[in-house]
Scaffold this active site. Structure first.
Site, short mmCIF file in Angstrom:
data_model
loop_
_atom_site.label_atom_id
_atom_site.label_comp_id
_atom_site.label_asym_id
_atom_site.label_seq_id
_atom_site.Cartn_x
_atom_site.Cartn_y
_atom_site.Cartn_z
N THR A 88 0.84 -1.19 0.00
CA THR A 88 0.00 0.00 0.00
C THR A 88 0.88 1.25 0.00
OG1 THR A 88 -1.79 -1.12 1.18
CG2 THR A 88 -1.75 1.27 1.32
N ASP A 124 6.26 -4.15 -0.92
CA ASP A 124 5.64 -2.97 -0.32
C ASP A 124 6.71 -1.90 -0.10
OD1 ASP A 124 3.72 -1.32 0.76
OD2 ASP A 124 3.36 -2.54 2.55
N ASP A 163 8.32 3.93 4.93
CA ASP A 163 8.55 5.35 5.21
C ASP A 163 10.00 5.60 5.59
OD1 ASP A 163 5.76 6.28 4.90
OD2 ASP A 163 5.42 4.91 6.57
N GLU A 209 -0.75 -4.51 6.46
CA GLU A 209 0.57 -4.70 5.84
C GLU A 209 1.40 -5.71 6.63
OE1 GLU A 209 1.25 -0.32 3.76
OE2 GLU A 209 2.01 -0.69 5.78
#
Length: 225
Positions: free
Chosen positions: A28, A83, A86, A105
């Site tokens: 995501t 994925d 950050d 996740e």
């Protein structure tokens, strides 16, 4: 190279790791979206795979691109999960959850034999903590959890939308974004947070990633734990 160009480059490279017949977890966020779109092109060209998505948004995107996207109950063992993150720190310790999907996740990543992280070079750091650490919280427990995280020095702030309304995860929980600063011992911080009653999950993904694909001016490089 712009950040968007880097995301597109690493997303396309990640899609090359997917082979015929694989069970694939779809991540995501903005970089994962680039990966899903690149994978969709391969599916359109004839690649046969089955997928599980880590968010409603990724599920909807996958379906719109013609992918076979099912629930984890139907496909509980995955070959690969791809994925973004950050932050990527030493040992491939990650902060994830900026997009609000950290619980799903982490569930999907835990179901995969291999977890590939896709990022641009700006996300690689020497010490985790520059990016606020998300903590997903049961609604009822918000006052309790907020107070306890404050006592731990993690400086929590309830996540809100730009219009001021409270952000809700796909599971209808709250998120507290913790401006905790440098996290020199992620495992200790993770244990402290998980010990708070009412915490559903936190955004520290530790000892989970197999490899990180990092896009920069020199192209895509690989980082190992």
């Amino acid at each position: 190279m712009t950040q968007d160009e880097a995301k597109a480059l690493v997303g396309k490279r990640a899609a090359e790791f997917v082979d015929e017949g694989m069970a694939v977890g779809l991540g995501t966020g903005s970089t994962s979206t680039m990966f899903i779109r690149a994978l969709g092109e391969r599916v359109k060209a004839g690649l046969k795979i089955r997928c599980v998505a880590s968010s409603d948004a990724s599920r909807d995107l996958g379906l719109s691109l013609g992918m076979d996207v099912v629930e984890l109950a139907e496909l509980p063992e995955l070959d690969l999960y791809i994925d973004g993150a950050d932050e990527v720190g030493p040992g491939l310790a990650l902060i994830k959850g900026g997009g609000g999907a950290l619980l799903r996740e982490k569930i999907v990543a835990s179901a995969a034999k291999k977890f590939i992280v896709v990022v641009d070079s700006s996300k690689v750091v020497g010490t985790l903590g520059r990016f606020p650490l998300p903590v997903e919280v049961v609604k009822m427990a918000l006052p309790l959890v907020e107070k306890r995280l404050e006592e731990l020095g993690l400086n929590p702030t309830l996540r809100r939308h730009k219009d001021g309304s409270v952000y809700l995860t796909d599971e209808k929980n709250y998120i507290l974004d913790c401006a905790c600063g440098a996290i020199p011992d992620p495992e200790a911080t993770a244990a402290e947070i998980r010990g708070v009653v009412g915490v559903v999950e936190h955004g520290l993904f530790l000892k989970m990633a197999s490899v990180a694909l990092v896009a920069g001016d020199a192209g895509v490089t690989e980082l190992l734990p």
